[in-house]
Design a protein around this motif. Sequence first.
Motif, mmCIF file in Angstrom:
data_model
loop_
_atom_site.group_PDB
_atom_site.id
_atom_site.type_symbol
_atom_site.label_atom_id
_atom_site.label_comp_id
_atom_site.label_asym_id
_atom_site.label_seq_id
_atom_site.Cartn_x
_atom_site.Cartn_y
_atom_site.Cartn_z
ATOM 1 N N GLY A 177 71.350 135.020 -31.124
ATOM 2 C CA GLY A 177 72.556 135.155 -31.918
ATOM 3 C C GLY A 177 73.053 136.585 -32.014
ATOM 4 N N ASP A 178 72.148 137.551 -31.807
ATOM 5 C CA ASP A 178 72.566 138.958 -31.808
ATOM 6 C C ASP A 178 73.293 139.279 -30.506
ATOM 7 N N PRO A 179 74.240 140.212 -30.527
ATOM 8 C CA PRO A 179 74.909 140.633 -29.289
ATOM 9 C C PRO A 179 73.879 141.171 -28.294
ATOM 10 N N ILE A 180 73.932 140.690 -27.063
ATOM 11 C CA ILE A 180 72.923 141.103 -26.094
ATOM 12 C C ILE A 180 73.124 142.540 -25.623
ATOM 13 N N SER A 181 74.308 143.086 -25.827
ATOM 14 C CA SER A 181 74.573 144.455 -25.375
ATOM 15 C C SER A 181 73.643 145.460 -26.039
ATOM 16 N N GLY A 182 73.081 145.097 -27.203
ATOM 17 C CA GLY A 182 72.155 145.988 -27.886
ATOM 18 C C GLY A 182 70.949 146.340 -27.033
ATOM 19 N N VAL A 183 70.577 145.431 -26.110
ATOM 20 C CA VAL A 183 69.447 145.707 -25.211
ATOM 21 C C VAL A 183 69.902 145.872 -23.761
ATOM 22 N N THR A 184 70.895 145.088 -23.314
ATOM 23 C CA THR A 184 71.278 145.098 -21.898
ATOM 24 C C THR A 184 72.030 146.362 -21.494
ATOM 25 N N SER A 185 72.696 147.021 -22.437
ATOM 26 C CA SER A 185 73.449 148.240 -22.096
ATOM 27 C C SER A 185 72.524 149.357 -21.618
ATOM 28 N N LYS A 186 71.218 149.232 -21.889
ATOM 29 C CA LYS A 186 70.256 150.237 -21.435
ATOM 30 C C LYS A 186 70.109 150.240 -19.916
ATOM 31 N N ALA A 187 70.571 149.154 -19.267
ATOM 32 C CA ALA A 187 70.461 149.070 -17.812
ATOM 33 C C ALA A 187 71.488 149.954 -17.113
ATOM 34 N N ARG A 188 72.592 150.220 -17.768
ATOM 35 C CA ARG A 188 73.654 151.095 -17.257
ATOM 36 C C ARG A 188 74.459 150.431 -16.133
ATOM 37 N N ASP A 189 75.628 151.037 -15.854
ATOM 38 C CA ASP A 189 76.533 150.498 -14.836
ATOM 39 C C ASP A 189 75.848 150.453 -13.465
ATOM 40 N N GLY A 190 76.216 149.425 -12.691
ATOM 41 C CA GLY A 190 75.667 149.267 -11.343
ATOM 42 C C GLY A 190 74.359 148.514 -11.301
ATOM 43 N N ALA A 191 73.883 148.046 -12.452
ATOM 44 C CA ALA A 191 72.594 147.341 -12.505
ATOM 45 C C ALA A 191 72.664 145.994 -11.790
ATOM 46 N N LEU A 192 71.528 145.578 -11.239
ATOM 47 C CA LEU A 192 71.379 144.231 -10.712
ATOM 48 C C LEU A 192 71.318 143.265 -11.885
ATOM 49 N N VAL A 193 72.125 142.205 -11.837
ATOM 50 C CA VAL A 193 72.118 141.185 -12.886
ATOM 51 C C VAL A 193 71.742 139.843 -12.256
ATOM 52 N N ILE A 194 70.733 139.181 -12.826
ATOM 53 C CA ILE A 194 70.308 137.863 -12.351
ATOM 54 C C ILE A 194 70.420 136.865 -13.499
ATOM 55 N N VAL A 195 71.136 135.786 -13.258
ATOM 56 C CA VAL A 195 71.267 134.682 -14.209
ATOM 57 C C VAL A 195 70.590 133.475 -13.562
ATOM 58 N N SER A 196 69.532 132.954 -14.201
ATOM 59 C CA SER A 196 68.757 131.887 -13.556
ATOM 60 C C SER A 196 68.911 130.542 -14.250
ATOM 61 N N TYR A 197 68.764 129.484 -13.425
ATOM 62 C CA TYR A 197 68.776 128.102 -13.904
ATOM 63 C C TYR A 197 67.604 127.367 -13.265
ATOM 64 N N GLU A 198 66.985 126.466 -14.026
ATOM 65 C CA GLU A 198 65.837 125.720 -13.524
ATOM 66 C C GLU A 198 66.105 124.219 -13.553
ATOM 67 N N ASP A 199 65.530 123.531 -12.572
ATOM 68 C CA ASP A 199 65.633 122.060 -12.477
ATOM 69 C C ASP A 199 67.074 121.582 -12.459
ATOM 70 N N PHE A 200 67.926 122.344 -11.771
ATOM 71 C CA PHE A 200 69.341 121.966 -11.681
ATOM 72 C C PHE A 200 69.889 122.391 -10.330
ATOM 73 N N SER A 201 70.623 121.462 -9.679
ATOM 74 C CA SER A 201 71.308 121.769 -8.428
ATOM 75 C C SER A 201 72.805 121.643 -8.655
ATOM 76 N N PRO A 202 73.571 122.692 -8.410
ATOM 77 C CA PRO A 202 75.019 122.602 -8.595
ATOM 78 C C PRO A 202 75.644 121.655 -7.583
#
Length: 292
Positions: A77-102
Amino acid sequence: MNEVAQKSLADALGIQPGVVLRTFGMRRSGNHAIINWLLRNAHMGSVFLNNCSVGRPARRTWRSIEVNGRRASITKGDPISGVTSKARDGALVIVSYEDFSPDPDEMGAEVTPDLSKSEVTHEVLFYRDFMNWSASLLKKIQANDDQDALVCLRIMMVALDKYRDMLQLITQAKSLGVVPVNYDRWLTRPVYREKVLQTLGLPCKDNSLGKVQPYGGGSSFQKDAVNASDLKADQRWLTMANDAAFQIVLLAASQDKELIGLMQKLMPKDAELLANYLDQAQFPYIVQVGDT
């Protein structure tokens, strides 16, 4: 304009991402081992949103978050930028899904409402050869004391359907412009790993297998293993060969002509193991009416 349309995942992260990967894979397909390796080969920082919910904003439905290779401490529920902004611009971002085929006809559509298809650098599909995947998944399910044999088998039958859908998607990978990654080849072939990194536009900084990841309880078979190189992941089905439930799973799979056809294209050795399974599973002698 609704809230989803107003705020993209990039806005929520508080950074301008570099390479953005959306990954899909069945459980026990080496998802987290491969993702950890990808994170270790990021150009600079990294953000990993683990096991998001399909059709809902990734910024809200992650199961856990890693930033620069470390699990972040954050309250839902907290804004994720509080932790993710530490990665800085140009960071690799991975969004994962399990047991699902698009849906192959609408690859990625509506999967991640706060991440448009144009923002995804590559869609990545993880898969594992059938015999070891099914053995590992069944072993994991059987570890739950509150699930009897029939419950385990019901879960496995549903998983077989999803696994078949994933293989169908893998066979269309080239035409769909997605990147398939086979866990078995990834484990055993450093050159294969290098080629995957090149395809995804990532440098090869660390081509080792890394540590065993804690997600999903780690290895189903070797709970004390620390290094992924110590795992005997290519021998799981041999360990389960005499398990009655595993034999039922193999028998069911051997009767699915579509699944066998897909396996013949992608993993012919596994397809051959199942090809004559029905004959092996016959009772040695059945009394016919009139024999007594």
